[in-house]
Design an enzyme around this catalytic site. Structure first.
Site, PDB file in Angstrom:
ATOM      1  N   ARG A   1      42.308  -1.546 -22.805  1.00  0.00           N
ATOM      2  CA  ARG A   1      42.520  -1.031 -24.160  1.00  0.00           C
ATOM      3  C   ARG A   1      43.977  -0.633 -24.380  1.00  0.00           C
ATOM      4  NH1 ARG A   1      38.165   3.650 -24.442  1.00  0.00           N
ATOM      5  NH2 ARG A   1      38.889   3.843 -22.284  1.00  0.00           N
TER       6      ARG A   1
ATOM      7  N   ARG B   1      25.912  -4.446 -24.259  1.00  0.00           N
ATOM      8  CA  ARG B   1      26.198  -3.290 -23.412  1.00  0.00           C
ATOM      9  C   ARG B   1      24.898  -2.588 -23.004  1.00  0.00           C
ATOM     10  NH1 ARG B   1      29.204  -0.335 -19.865  1.00  0.00           N
ATOM     11  NH2 ARG B   1      29.575   1.819 -20.492  1.00  0.00           N
TER      12      ARG B   1
ATOM     13  N   CYS C   1      44.487   6.794 -24.941  1.00  0.00           N
ATOM     14  CA  CYS C   1      44.836   8.203 -25.185  1.00  0.00           C
ATOM     15  C   CYS C   1      46.319   8.418 -25.474  1.00  0.00           C
ATOM     16  CB  CYS C   1      44.424   9.063 -23.980  1.00  0.00           C
ATOM     17  SG  CYS C   1      42.654   9.299 -23.828  1.00  0.00           S
TER      18      CYS C   1
ATOM     19  N   THR D   1      38.725  12.259 -29.786  1.00  0.00           N
ATOM     20  CA  THR D   1      40.030  12.864 -30.074  1.00  0.00           C
ATOM     21  C   THR D   1      40.371  12.691 -31.550  1.00  0.00           C
ATOM     22  OG1 THR D   1      40.788  12.352 -27.847  1.00  0.00           O
ATOM     23  CG2 THR D   1      42.472  12.866 -29.485  1.00  0.00           C
TER      24      THR D   1
ATOM     25  N   THR E   1      38.334   6.690 -31.256  1.00  0.00           N
ATOM     26  CA  THR E   1      39.137   7.028 -32.439  1.00  0.00           C
ATOM     27  C   THR E   1      40.466   6.288 -32.307  1.00  0.00           C
ATOM     28  OG1 THR E   1      39.663   9.100 -31.274  1.00  0.00           O
ATOM     29  CG2 THR E   1      38.132   9.237 -33.116  1.00  0.00           C
TER      30      THR E   1
END
Length: 422
Positions: A330, A36, A259, A119, A84
């Site tokens: 994801r 990355r 999320c 989060t 997270t």
């Protein structure tokens, strides 16, 4: 003292934030993924959150990219933007957060500030991260170093609501540090900031944002299941109900991503640890997790009705990212649809022009590079993601892709007269 900022974690959240800060401050961007870092040094962002020009602009501004925490030791503000996730038992996995705190602790100095954006459930920053910082640094919290919290509000793929254009919640471990943190973000966030009274309030505010959305979408999904049993078009119902001024306009669908499908489990974990069972939130999670199976079962049902053999049936899935017009896979629930179909011995092809070829190494997913129009290959087509290009596919093209008695399953409400839609 001039502020020099280290951004720990250069994913969908950290990189755009680093770019924004680099316009006014010295910034070091750290990520443990060497590939990355090398891509970013060359100007390429595989998340597509930043263009090549924007990445190179950050470099021209003096931003450094590194995998070595030692190269951040002259920074005085550390902003942690690591994932997270949840584990296989839907429990919070704080490993990235803990390891990042340990790394930062190794270079932490007198009066440094560590700000967390990840989060979490209320209490994680001060009860879990701070002890790691203290142990690794040998410094004392709120005497030698300080903490802040400013939850990320990045919307992957959204080129309108970018990081500086979304109002930011801020908080600090003392009133004085809270002001420093708020001023820091206010210097780059044109949409403004909201200073929360405590870090725990800011943590709680973040975790309920997506919990609220999850519960509301679960209601739409449950209504869709009920109306389907009544042979009523859910979209027509929502369109009619939406004529009332205070009706909340949401639609049913798959709930994946980093999320909405994850954050509620952080809140339920903490609630259950306190002895309370949050039935509504957990019920919503169960409903939304069941939608992939429902969609696969509908495809199977209509293939059987069309007299198609399931074993060896060819199925095309359009879209595999967790949302439209972005490459983010994801926690995508489309994978669950594919798995369900494969259990019926179906051959599943996936077409998603947003997913980079290097990201297509996903177990048991067969990506195709182009749509084989005029092949009449597929027994069923599932439109799983509402990418813009998919909205342009015509009825004639669906017929060219399909065998006789085409079965078109429309998850996103973008197909004209599908066999079935959610």
């Amino acid at each position: 003292m001039a502020k020099k900022i280290a951004i720990i974690g250069l994913g969908y959240v950290g990189l755009p934030l680093a770019h924004a800060f680099s316009e006014k401050y010295d910034v070091v961007g750290l990520d443990i993924n060497e590939e990355r870092i090398n891509e970013l040094k060359s100007g390429f962002d595989r998340t597509l959150e930043l263009s090549e020009a924007q990445v190179k602009e950050s470099i021209q501004n003096g931003m450094q990219f590194t995998t070595n925490i030692e190269e951040t030791k002259d920074c005085n503000i550390y902003i942690v933007t690591v994932p997270t996730p949840i584990d296989n038992e839907n429990e919070p996995d704080l490993t990235p957060l803990i390891k990042s705190s340990q790394s930062v602790g190794k270079v932490l100095k007198q009066d440094d500030i560590v700000i967390y954006e990840s989060t979490v459930y209320p209490g994680v920053t001060e009860e879990i991260c701070v002890p790691e910082l203290e142990e690794a640094s040998g410094l004392k919290f709120n005497e030698d170093f300080f903490c802040g919290y400013s939850p990320e509000r990045i919307n992957p793929g959204d080129k309108e609501h970018t990081v500086t254009k979304i109002l930011k919640i801020t908080a600090g471990s003392t009133p004085e540090i809270a002001k420093v943190v708020d001023d820091l973000y206010a210097s780059i966030i044109t949409a403004g900031t909201h200073l929360a009274p405590t870090i725990k309030v800011a943590e709680a505010a973040k975790v309920i944002e997506n919990t609220q959305r999850d519960v509301n979408i679960a209601l739409m999904n449950e209504l869709a299941m009920i109306f389907d049993m009544m042979d009523i078009d859910t979209q027509a119902v929502l369109e009619a109900a939406g004529t009332k001024w205070n009706f909340i306009k949401l639609t049913p669908g798959l709930v994946g991503g980093h999320c909405i499908g994850v954050d509620p489990y952080y809140l339920t974990h903490k609630a259950q640890a306190l002895g309370y069972t949050p039935n509504l939130i957990l019920g919503a999670r169960n409903i939304n997790n069941s939608i992939s199976k429902l969609i696969a079962e509908k495809a199977v049902k209509y293939m059987v009705k069309a007299d198609k053999k399931l074993n060896g049936a060819n199925v095309l899935v359009l879209g595999v990212t967790f949302k439209e017009n972005c490459p983010d896979m994801r926690n995508t629930k489309v994978v669950d649809i594919i798995t369900e179909l494969q259990e019926f011995e179906c051959n599943v092809d996936v077409y998603d022009y947003w997913v980079d070829e290097s990201d297509r190494v996903v177990k048991n997913i067969n990506f195709i590079d182009t749509l084989p129009y005029e092949s009449n290959k597929y027994d069923a087509i599932i439109v799983a993601v509402g990418h813009d290009e998919f909205k342009k596919i015509t009825k004639k093209q669906y017929l060219e892709l399909s065998k006789v008695n085409p079965v078109i399953i429309d998850v996103k409400g973008i197909v004209e007269n599908p066999t079935w839609r959610l």
